[in-house]
Design an enzyme around this catalytic site. Structure first.
Site, PDB file in Angstrom:
ATOM      1  N   ASN A 138       0.800  -1.222   0.000  1.00 28.57           N
ATOM      2  CA  ASN A 138       0.000   0.000   0.000  1.00 28.57           C
ATOM      3  C   ASN A 138       0.834   1.274   0.000  1.00 28.57           C
ATOM      4  O   ASN A 138       0.354   2.317  -0.444  1.00 28.57           O
ATOM      5  CB  ASN A 138      -0.928  -0.020   1.234  1.00 28.57           C
ATOM      6  CG  ASN A 138      -1.543   1.328   1.517  1.00 28.57           C
ATOM      7  OD1 ASN A 138      -2.401   1.808   0.784  1.00 28.57           O
ATOM      8  ND2 ASN A 138      -1.088   1.965   2.596  1.00 28.57           N
TER       9      ASN A 138
ATOM     10  N   SER B 179      -4.229   2.918  -8.338  1.00 25.39           N
ATOM     11  CA  SER B 179      -5.023   4.149  -8.343  1.00 25.39           C
ATOM     12  C   SER B 179      -5.865   4.192  -9.612  1.00 25.39           C
ATOM     13  O   SER B 179      -5.562   3.511 -10.605  1.00 25.39           O
ATOM     14  CB  SER B 179      -4.102   5.373  -8.289  1.00 25.39           C
ATOM     15  OG  SER B 179      -4.836   6.575  -8.473  1.00 25.39           O
TER      16      SER B 179
ATOM     17  N   LYS C 231       1.591   3.967 -11.154  1.00 25.20           N
ATOM     18  CA  LYS C 231       0.387   3.219 -10.826  1.00 25.20           C
ATOM     19  C   LYS C 231      -0.013   2.272 -11.950  1.00 25.20           C
ATOM     20  O   LYS C 231      -0.472   1.149 -11.711  1.00 25.20           O
ATOM     21  CB  LYS C 231      -0.751   4.189 -10.479  1.00 25.20           C
ATOM     22  CG  LYS C 231      -0.507   4.956  -9.187  1.00 25.20           C
ATOM     23  CD  LYS C 231      -0.415   3.998  -8.025  1.00 25.20           C
ATOM     24  CE  LYS C 231       0.080   4.610  -6.748  1.00 25.20           C
ATOM     25  NZ  LYS C 231       0.090   3.653  -5.625  1.00 25.20           N
TER      26      LYS C 231
ATOM     27  N   TYR D  99       3.392   9.896 -11.170  1.00 20.86           N
ATOM     28  CA  TYR D  99       2.495   9.128 -10.314  1.00 20.86           C
ATOM     29  C   TYR D  99       1.670   8.138 -11.131  1.00 20.86           C
ATOM     30  O   TYR D  99       1.588   6.946 -10.814  1.00 20.86           O
ATOM     31  CB  TYR D  99       1.576  10.078  -9.547  1.00 20.86           C
ATOM     32  CG  TYR D  99       0.566   9.396  -8.668  1.00 20.86           C
ATOM     33  CD1 TYR D  99       0.940   8.842  -7.445  1.00 20.86           C
ATOM     34  CD2 TYR D  99      -0.769   9.305  -9.051  1.00 20.86           C
ATOM     35  CE1 TYR D  99       0.000   8.209  -6.625  1.00 20.86           C
ATOM     36  CE2 TYR D  99      -1.705   8.672  -8.246  1.00 20.86           C
ATOM     37  CZ  TYR D  99      -1.318   8.133  -7.039  1.00 20.86           C
ATOM     38  OH  TYR D  99      -2.239   7.500  -6.238  1.00 20.86           O
TER      39      TYR D  99
END
Length: 261
Positions: A89, A141, A160, A156
């Site tokens: 996580n 995500s 993901k 980011y």
């Protein structure tokens, strides 16, 4: 008690989704190895779990550090003699900037925490999961999987998207060992991840102008989901209720990514 006597290794456990998941897993009978990069919130978590007659261990490590992660997994197995569930996580939003403003160092740092950290978490857990099978859940995500309109989130989103590819590759590789690997893709969840987001000036001008219906999350009239809602999905994936599910991504976003993709 869906996870009675099982050992769960959860990264990013000090807050948000990781903390909610640790608490929920503990209520379902799991023994919790809670990993984070700051000791104080982990100790608060351990204290809360132990006050409910659960068992927990605080582990401080940077997920992108191979030696630290190997030692953390070893400490978990030394404590309880087994490892059954992994929740990868830990992650950061990092720097959000236009391509021209995004530095190579900022790119590397985001990929190191989000992608390399996931790789190391799973890599060092696998020899122990292989003993009796188990479950790996990776927290990705909606960004990079369904949503591509958040200008500036390039590093980011790439990290993901890569987590999903990683999960599908190893789901096949590890199936013979009865290790299931799945991915969840949360949308707007009420956590403190924005605290580690650095948004550069100029993003507003670079972002395309798009008008959405009132409320970004259709299922909740525009409000965010909760960490507990994500934890319930992770509990399902960790339990035997999901024993025929692997290599699958699940979106937990109240329909947000269907609207904004």
């Amino acid at each position: 008690m869906l996870l009675k006597d099982r050992v769960a290794f959860i990264t990013g456990a000090g807050s948000g989704i990781g903390r909610a998941t640790a608490l929920r897993f503990a209520r379902e009978g799991a023994r919790i190895a809670a990993l984070g990069h700051t000791r104080e919130p982990l100790e608060r978590l351990v204290s809360e779990i132990e006050s409910g007659r659960g068992e927990a261990l605080a582990l401080v490590a940077e997920v992108q550090d191979p030696q630290a992660m190997q030692m953390a997994v070893a400490a978990t197995v030394a404590r309880w003699g087994r490892l059954d569930v992994v929740v990868a996580n830990a992650g950061i939003n990092g720097v959000w900037a236009t391509l021209e403003d995004l530095s190579p160092e900022d790119w590397d740092h985001t990929l190191a925490v989000n992608l390399r950290g996931t790789f190391l978490t799973v890599k060092y857990a696998v020899p122990h999961l292989r003993q009796r099978g188990g479950s790996v859940a990776i927290v990705s995500s909606v960004n990079g999987t369904r949503i591509f309109s958040n200008t500036g989130a390039t590093a980011y989103s790439c990290s993901k998207a890569a987590q999903v590819a990683f999960a599908k590759m190893i789901a096949l590789e590890l199936a013979r060992d009865r290790i299931r690997v799945n991915v969840i893709c949360p949308g707007w969840i009420d956590t403190n991840i924005d605290d580690n987001t650095d948004k550069h000036e100029g993003l507003a001008e670079a972002r395309p102008r798009v008008e959405y219906p009132e409320g970004a999350v259709p299922l909740t009239d525009g409000g965010p989901g909760s960490s507990e809602q994500v934890a319930r999905t992770l509990l399902f994936l960790a339990s035997d209720e999901a024993d025929h599910i692997t290599g699958t991504e699940m979106w937990i976003d109240g329909g947000q990514s269907l609207l904004q993709g």
